[in-house]
Design an enzyme around this catalytic site. Structure first.
Site, PDB file in Angstrom:
ATOM      1  N   GLY A   1      10.853 -45.204   8.815  1.00 11.34           N
ATOM      2  CA  GLY A   1      11.992 -44.675   8.072  1.00 11.34           C
ATOM      3  C   GLY A   1      13.233 -45.545   8.166  1.00 11.34           C
TER       4      GLY A   1
ATOM      5  CE  LYS B   1      13.966 -42.984  -4.774  1.00 10.64           C
ATOM      6  NZ  LYS B   1      13.894 -43.987  -3.671  1.00 10.64           N
TER       7      LYS B   1
END
Length: 492
Positions: A211, A380
């Site tokens: 992350g 996205k």
């Protein structure tokens, strides 16, 4: 001990499950011949610390106290319109303090592309990375002496290819530096044992990047914080590589400098499509980020409401380099753990990740800025890609500018079906990108194709039933229509 199964981890918690895991990983490291497959000392330390916190957290789950949540004050969350304007004479001085970094760890696989997502073509044959370099080159040419550098935080998935790709920019007026974020072993969900399960060495699928919260540890461990400080840089602007709205904004930078802000998060107004985005709050009198995963079940609907929580995190973050150095040296940063469930080669695994936004509480004088939606233009999906490639935007020095001919401040909502999911499929189904200047909403489902030079206006819904096909003829103008069934001829 190093090779024992960890099925009985609960039984060794008193002896520290983390030490059992560390012993196993060190044994695996020693047995691995390939240096590229070994954990570095920093990765070993980081993973074991994260794993230990996860194990403790499983038995002692931290509950957020809803009563302590308050709306952020105007000082904590500033309106963009209240920021100080920048004079022409201040630009070079401000830019000389700045470095720009893009989170470049993602692959383009979800959109059917190979390699780093940053090399997907988003305007003609121009990629995300091309646009970013053009933006910074424009700054460096416009303000000689500014010399804003570009940093790319790659994952082990994107590092090698990105290193090759950036050679094409060697003649530009932009200094590009890459570094690789941490690489941690996935954890088998049933046994809580870190992969691999054999002593044959690590496979590519055993690893994951933990992350973007790993940014702080990775840039500090790379030595780049000291390098940038030595160059006179004071702040770093971090954003996702696929957010085409995340350009350098000197009004935000001036505000940070004037107020001596160590951490600034950009947030934008929430719509019904953004109900799960993290938001800034005042928690027990301190600025903090509230994520949906932290919200007790009975307050979920309240969290999703656009009436109480009006803004969400864009992941555009401005941070003081000196503050990063101080916090990392103190070793106090313990970011909230995100448990990401995956299935890899038929094996259920978990990935322990952290988010950069969660760090806001570790910095002094941290704040948020409520920015225009134009600073949040992520790509996205191909639905996003259609909007970015359309005449809704024009391109200027690498930045997307909304077409002044658009009569509304908002952009259309576009929802393309699964037949458009991969970039290759998407391109095959459009003879050319439609005119969407007067479009409010587009939904497409099923086997649908659009001819060249089509124009979409108002609300357009096109649904091809299973087994049927719809081809919108070239030159068609579709306004406020619902097209359902099979082949339709739309009048011009």
């Amino acid at each position: 001990m190093a090779s024992q199964s960890l099925q009985d981890l609960k039984g060794v918690m008193d002896k520290s499950a983390a030490s059992v895991v560390e012993e196993r990983l060190r044994a695996m490291n020693e047995a691995t011949n390939d240096d590229l497959s070994k954990l570095t000392d920093a990765e070993m330390k980081g993973f074991v610390e994260l794993y230990a916190r996860y194990m403790v957290g499983r038995s002692k789950k931290k509950e957020i106290s809803w009563d302590l949540i308050q709306q952020p004050s105007e000082n904590m969350l500033q309106k963009y319109s209240t920021l100080p304007d920048v004079t022409e004479g201040e630009c070079t001085s401000l830019l000389s303090k700045l470095a720009v970094m893009k989170l470049n760890g993602g692959l383009g696989t979800s959109m059917g592309c190979k390699g780093p997502k940053s090399v997907i073509e988003v305007r003609g044959d121009t990629t995300f990375l091309d646009l970013i370099v053009q933006q910074i080159e424009h700054l460096n040419k416009t303000y000689p002496g500014a010399n804003v550098p570009l940093l790319l935080m790659n994952s082990f998935n994107t590092d090698a290819e990105t290193t090759k790709i950036i050679q094409k920019y060697q003649d530009t007026n932009v200094t590009i530096t890459t570094f690789q974020q941490s690489r941690y072993p996935r954890i088998i969900k049933e046994s809580l044992e870190p992969m691999p399960v054999t002593h044959e060495g690590y496979a590519h699928s055993d690893w994951y990047p933990p992350g973007h919260g790993d940014f702080f540890q990775s840039i500090y461990a790379s030595g780049l914080v000291d390098t940038l400080l030595a160059q006179g840089k004071e702040y770093i602007f971090v954003s996702n590589v696929d957010n085409l709205g995340a350009t350098v904004d000197l009004n935000i930078l001036k505000n940070i400098v004037q107020r001596n802000v160590e951490y600034c998060m950009e947030l934008t107004d929430k719509t019904r499509a953004d109900i799960k985005g993290g938001t800034i709050i005042s928690y027990d009198g301190k600025v903090s980020l509230l994520e949906v995963a932290q919200v007790p079940a009975k307050y979920i609907e309240e969290f999703k409401s656009v009436s109480k929580f009006k803004v969400f995190n864009t992941n555009n973050i401005w941070v003081s380099l000196r503050a990063i150095k101080r916090v990392m040296q103190e070793g106090t940063m313990k970011l909230d753990i995100i448990v990401n469930n995956k299935e890899v080669n038929g094996q259920k695994v978990i990935q322990l990740e952290t988010a950069i936004g969660a760090a806001i509480g570790y910095f002094n004088n941290a704040c948020g800025v409520n920015v225009p939606r134009s600073r949040f233009l992520p790509v996205k999906s191909t639905s996003d890609l259609l909007l970015m490639q359309s005449n809704m935007y024009t391109l200027k020095s690498g930045s997307l500018i909304m077409n002044p001919a658009r009569q509304f401040a908002t952009t259309p909502v576009i929802k393309l079906g699964t037949e458009f999911k991969k970039v290759g499929q998407y391109l095959e189904r459009f003879g050319s990108i439609p005119d969407v200047l007067e479009l409010d909403h587009l939904t497409v489902s099923g086997d649908v194709s659009f001819g060249a030079n089509t124009s979409l206006k108002g609300t357009v819904i096109v649904v091809a039933n299973p087994g049927n096909k719809i081809m919108i003829p070239a030159g068609s103008v579709i306004e406020n229509k619902v097209v359902v069934g099979s082949l339709h001829v739309i009048p011009h």
